[in-house]
Design a protein around this motif. Structure first.
Motif, PDB file in Angstrom:
ATOM      1  N   UNK A   1       0.838  -1.203   0.000  1.00 14.36           N
ATOM      2  CA  UNK A   1       0.000   0.000   0.000  1.00 14.36           C
ATOM      3  C   UNK A   1       0.869   1.248   0.000  1.00 14.36           C
ATOM      4  N   UNK A   2       1.953   1.222   0.776  1.00 10.61           N
ATOM      5  CA  UNK A   2       2.863   2.371   0.818  1.00 10.61           C
ATOM      6  C   UNK A   2       3.534   2.607  -0.534  1.00 10.61           C
ATOM      7  N   UNK A   3       3.912   1.527  -1.201  1.00  6.11           N
ATOM      8  CA  UNK A   3       4.512   1.657  -2.534  1.00  6.11           C
ATOM      9  C   UNK A   3       3.513   2.285  -3.501  1.00  6.11           C
ATOM     10  N   UNK A   4       2.249   1.850  -3.421  1.00  6.99           N
ATOM     11  CA  UNK A   4       1.212   2.390  -4.291  1.00  6.99           C
ATOM     12  C   UNK A   4       1.051   3.899  -4.109  1.00  6.99           C
ATOM     13  N   UNK A   5       1.029   4.355  -2.857  1.00  6.06           N
ATOM     14  CA  UNK A   5       0.860   5.785  -2.602  1.00  6.06           C
ATOM     15  C   UNK A   5       2.037   6.568  -3.168  1.00  6.06           C
ATOM     16  N   UNK A   6       3.251   6.061  -2.982  1.00  5.04           N
ATOM     17  CA  UNK A   6       4.421   6.729  -3.568  1.00  5.04           C
ATOM     18  C   UNK A   6       4.277   6.864  -5.079  1.00  5.04           C
ATOM     19  N   UNK A   7       3.911   5.769  -5.729  1.00  4.80           N
ATOM     20  CA  UNK A   7       3.801   5.777  -7.191  1.00  4.80           C
ATOM     21  C   UNK A   7       2.712   6.731  -7.667  1.00  4.80           C
TER      22      UNK A   7
ATOM     23  N   UNK B   1      19.818  -3.291  -2.642  1.00 11.39           N
ATOM     24  CA  UNK B   1      19.926  -3.533  -1.205  1.00 11.39           C
ATOM     25  C   UNK B   1      20.053  -2.194  -0.485  1.00 11.39           C
ATOM     26  N   UNK B   2      19.140  -1.935   0.449  1.00 12.19           N
ATOM     27  CA  UNK B   2      19.248  -0.723   1.251  1.00 12.19           C
ATOM     28  C   UNK B   2      20.256  -0.958   2.367  1.00 12.19           C
ATOM     29  N   UNK B   3      21.015   0.072   2.684  1.00  9.08           N
ATOM     30  CA  UNK B   3      22.113  -0.028   3.647  1.00  9.08           C
ATOM     31  C   UNK B   3      21.872   0.975   4.769  1.00  9.08           C
ATOM     32  N   UNK B   4      21.406   0.472   5.895  1.00  8.20           N
ATOM     33  CA  UNK B   4      21.091   1.329   7.039  1.00  8.20           C
ATOM     34  C   UNK B   4      22.180   1.189   8.098  1.00  8.20           C
TER      35      UNK B   4
ATOM     36  N   UNK C   1       9.735   0.754   1.990  1.00 12.85           N
ATOM     37  CA  UNK C   1       8.689   0.829   0.959  1.00 12.85           C
ATOM     38  C   UNK C   1       8.866   2.068   0.087  1.00 12.85           C
ATOM     39  N   UNK C   2       9.269   3.176   0.712  1.00 13.22           N
ATOM     40  CA  UNK C   2       9.481   4.396  -0.062  1.00 13.22           C
ATOM     41  C   UNK C   2      10.671   4.239  -1.006  1.00 13.22           C
ATOM     42  N   UNK C   3      11.659   3.453  -0.580  1.00 14.04           N
ATOM     43  CA  UNK C   3      12.778   3.134  -1.476  1.00 14.04           C
ATOM     44  C   UNK C   3      12.268   2.319  -2.663  1.00 14.04           C
ATOM     45  N   UNK C   4      11.452   1.305  -2.381  1.00 11.41           N
ATOM     46  CA  UNK C   4      10.911   0.474  -3.454  1.00 11.41           C
ATOM     47  C   UNK C   4      10.070   1.271  -4.431  1.00 11.41           C
ATOM     48  N   UNK C   5       9.206   2.139  -3.910  1.00 10.18           N
ATOM     49  CA  UNK C   5       8.378   2.965  -4.782  1.00 10.18           C
ATOM     50  C   UNK C   5       9.209   3.883  -5.655  1.00 10.18           C
ATOM     51  N   UNK C   6      10.251   4.465  -5.063  1.00  9.64           N
ATOM     52  CA  UNK C   6      11.129   5.334  -5.845  1.00  9.64           C
ATOM     53  C   UNK C   6      11.888   4.582  -6.918  1.00  9.64           C
ATOM     54  N   UNK C   7      12.345   3.364  -6.580  1.00  9.00           N
ATOM     55  CA  UNK C   7      13.095   2.563  -7.548  1.00  9.00           C
ATOM     56  C   UNK C   7      12.202   2.136  -8.714  1.00  9.00           C
ATOM     57  N   UNK C   8      10.990   1.684  -8.407  1.00  5.02           N
ATOM     58  CA  UNK C   8      10.076   1.277  -9.472  1.00  5.02           C
ATOM     59  C   UNK C   8       9.781   2.454 -10.398  1.00  5.02           C
TER      60      UNK C   8
ATOM     61  N   UNK D   1      18.547   6.097 -11.048  1.00  3.34           N
ATOM     62  CA  UNK D   1      17.443   5.345 -10.451  1.00  3.34           C
ATOM     63  C   UNK D   1      17.731   5.056  -8.987  1.00  3.34           C
ATOM     64  N   UNK D   2      18.960   4.650  -8.703  1.00  2.00           N
ATOM     65  CA  UNK D   2      19.345   4.379  -7.320  1.00  2.00           C
ATOM     66  C   UNK D   2      19.295   5.645  -6.477  1.00  2.00           C
ATOM     67  N   UNK D   3      19.846   6.735  -7.008  1.00  2.00           N
ATOM     68  CA  UNK D   3      19.864   7.987  -6.247  1.00  2.00           C
ATOM     69  C   UNK D   3      18.452   8.505  -5.996  1.00  2.00           C
ATOM     70  N   UNK D   4      17.565   8.348  -6.958  1.00  2.00           N
ATOM     71  CA  UNK D   4      16.180   8.785  -6.769  1.00  2.00           C
ATOM     72  C   UNK D   4      15.528   7.983  -5.643  1.00  2.00           C
ATOM     73  N   UNK D   5      15.711   6.668  -5.656  1.00  2.00           N
ATOM     74  CA  UNK D   5      15.093   5.811  -4.645  1.00  2.00           C
ATOM     75  C   UNK D   5      15.611   6.145  -3.250  1.00  2.00           C
ATOM     76  N   UNK D   6      16.911   6.365  -3.119  1.00  6.84           N
ATOM     77  CA  UNK D   6      17.497   6.653  -1.807  1.00  6.84           C
ATOM     78  C   UNK D   6      17.064   8.037  -1.319  1.00  6.84           C
ATOM     79  N   UNK D   7      17.043   9.020  -2.221  1.00  3.75           N
ATOM     80  CA  UNK D   7      16.613  10.368  -1.825  1.00  3.75           C
ATOM     81  C   UNK D   7      15.144  10.357  -1.396  1.00  3.75           C
ATOM     82  N   UNK D   8      14.312   9.625  -2.132  1.00  2.00           N
ATOM     83  CA  UNK D   8      12.898   9.527  -1.773  1.00  2.00           C
ATOM     84  C   UNK D   8      12.744   8.919  -0.387  1.00  2.00           C
ATOM     85  N   UNK D   9      13.506   7.874  -0.115  1.00  3.43           N
ATOM     86  CA  UNK D   9      13.414   7.205   1.174  1.00  3.43           C
ATOM     87  C   UNK D   9      13.987   8.062   2.289  1.00  3.43           C
TER      88      UNK D   9
END
Length: 340
Positions: free
Chosen positions: A37-43, A240-243, A281-288, A300-308
């Motif tokens: 659901x979170x991925x859907x809202x991001x998209x 892979x997200x790196x926290x 989930x926000x990383x996944x939505x940004x990557x997709x 694509x990677x930078x967009x996903x990480x910045x979004x997250x």
């Protein structure tokens, strides 16, 4: 605008006010959320045609969950009604050295009782480009896992790209069962998303020279993890997200993408956390969004990480940001200055 279909559970999240503890709070704040659901809202926020597929009870709480998705422009036509109840989770936000805590109350939820006959995947996937699910959904029960497998097969037949966030949840199933069940979906998955622990907990693939609790992450170790995942399952891409966990309030946040036989590492963000739930989930939505719109691999990677990164500053499960806000952070504008 691309049509992306996500299949999973939406839940009611009840949280103590601010940073109060469960035993302390006199009231709970209610929001809705869940991995897909979170991925859907991001998209939807990024302008994509986001379609959420699930099952919710035919009562006012179920309708409230449907309305929650509608308010963000998500297509809810394939949210099936039926079953006993909406799943609930209680979330106590941690601070400094005190970790966050989650307590689930999701037994006998509507989606856990879903049957294969509930979903017409051929119809659902008409006109779609991408299908996304997480490892949380098949963990809800064997019948739900069968629904996921049906969806994966139908998506492959329809020519969709499929992404899966492994999202291991120890409160839902064991590593042994997760590995056995998830392995049957992997031949249909093109893009695999994981965090520091998922590959180890689900498939026994561990990053060397890494101490997650101590915040020590090895780039070489995660290159090896991504390589082994691709070799075993034939993925087109592994993210892979790196926290780096400094405390519950402050983390280092970055990610790696392995695609086209190249490794890409994002810039690192020092994040002061307001709410970390939904960060993956926000990383996944940004990557997709980025991959579906043909960003370069590094972008694509930078967009996903910045979004997250931005999601960690926002209360609730959903990531309430726009493409322009994400790109501004990608471009280096992380000052947080007032915009007038």
């Amino acid at each position: 605008m691309k049509k992306v279909v996500c299949f999973g559970e939406i839940m009611l999240r009840l949280a103590p006010v601010g940073y109060q503890r469960f035993e302390q709070t006199p009231s709970f704040e209610a929001v809705y959320g869940g991995g897909e659901a979170n991925v859907c809202v991001s998209l939807a926020n990024y302008g994509e045609e986001a379609v959420f597929v699930t099952k919710v009870p035919e009562n006012p709480i179920g309708q409230a969950a449907v309305n929650e998705m509608r308010r963000y422009g998500v297509d809810t036509r394939h949210m099936v009604r039926g079953g006993e109840r909406l799943g609930i989770y209680f979330c106590e936000k941690g601070a400094s050295q005190r970790p966050s805590k989650v307590v689930y109350d999701r037994a006998h939820s509507s989606i856990s009782g879903a049957q294969r006959s509930d979903f017409d995947w051929e119809k659902i996937f008409t006109g779609a480009t991408w299908f996304h699910f997480t490892g949380i959904t098949p963990a809800l029960g064997d019948a739900v896992a069968e629904c996921v497998l049906d969806a994966c097969k139908a998506a492959k037949k329809a020519g969709l790209t499929t992404s899966c966030d492994l999202n291991f949840r120890k409160n839902l199933w064991t590593s042994e069962k997760a590995g056995k069940v998830m392995a049957q979906f992997m031949p249909y998955v093109d893009v695999c998303i994981a965090n520091e622990e998922d590959a180890e907990k689900v498939f026994g693939i561990k990053a060397d020279n890494t101490d997650i609790t101590g915040g020590k992450l090895s780039h070489e170790g995660y290159k090896d993890v991504a390589t082994k995942l691709k070799e075993r399952f034939g993925f087109k891409a592994v993210a892979i997200t790196l926290r780096g966990s400094i405390s519950a309030s402050d983390n280092n946040w970055a990610a790696m993408l392995y695609k086209d036989n190249e490794f890409y590492f994002s810039r690192n963000y020092a994040v002061h956390i307001i709410d970390r739930v939904g960060g993956g989930d926000s990383f996944g939505g940004g990557l997709v969004h980025a991959l579906i719109n043909n960003y370069s691999n590094s972008d694509a990677l930078e967009f996903a990480v910045a979004a997250s990164c931005l999601k960690h500053t926002i209360e609730g499960d959903h990531n309430h940001v726009t493409v322009s806000e994400v790109k501004a952070l990608m471009g280096g504008d992380g000052s947080g200055r007032v915009q007038r």
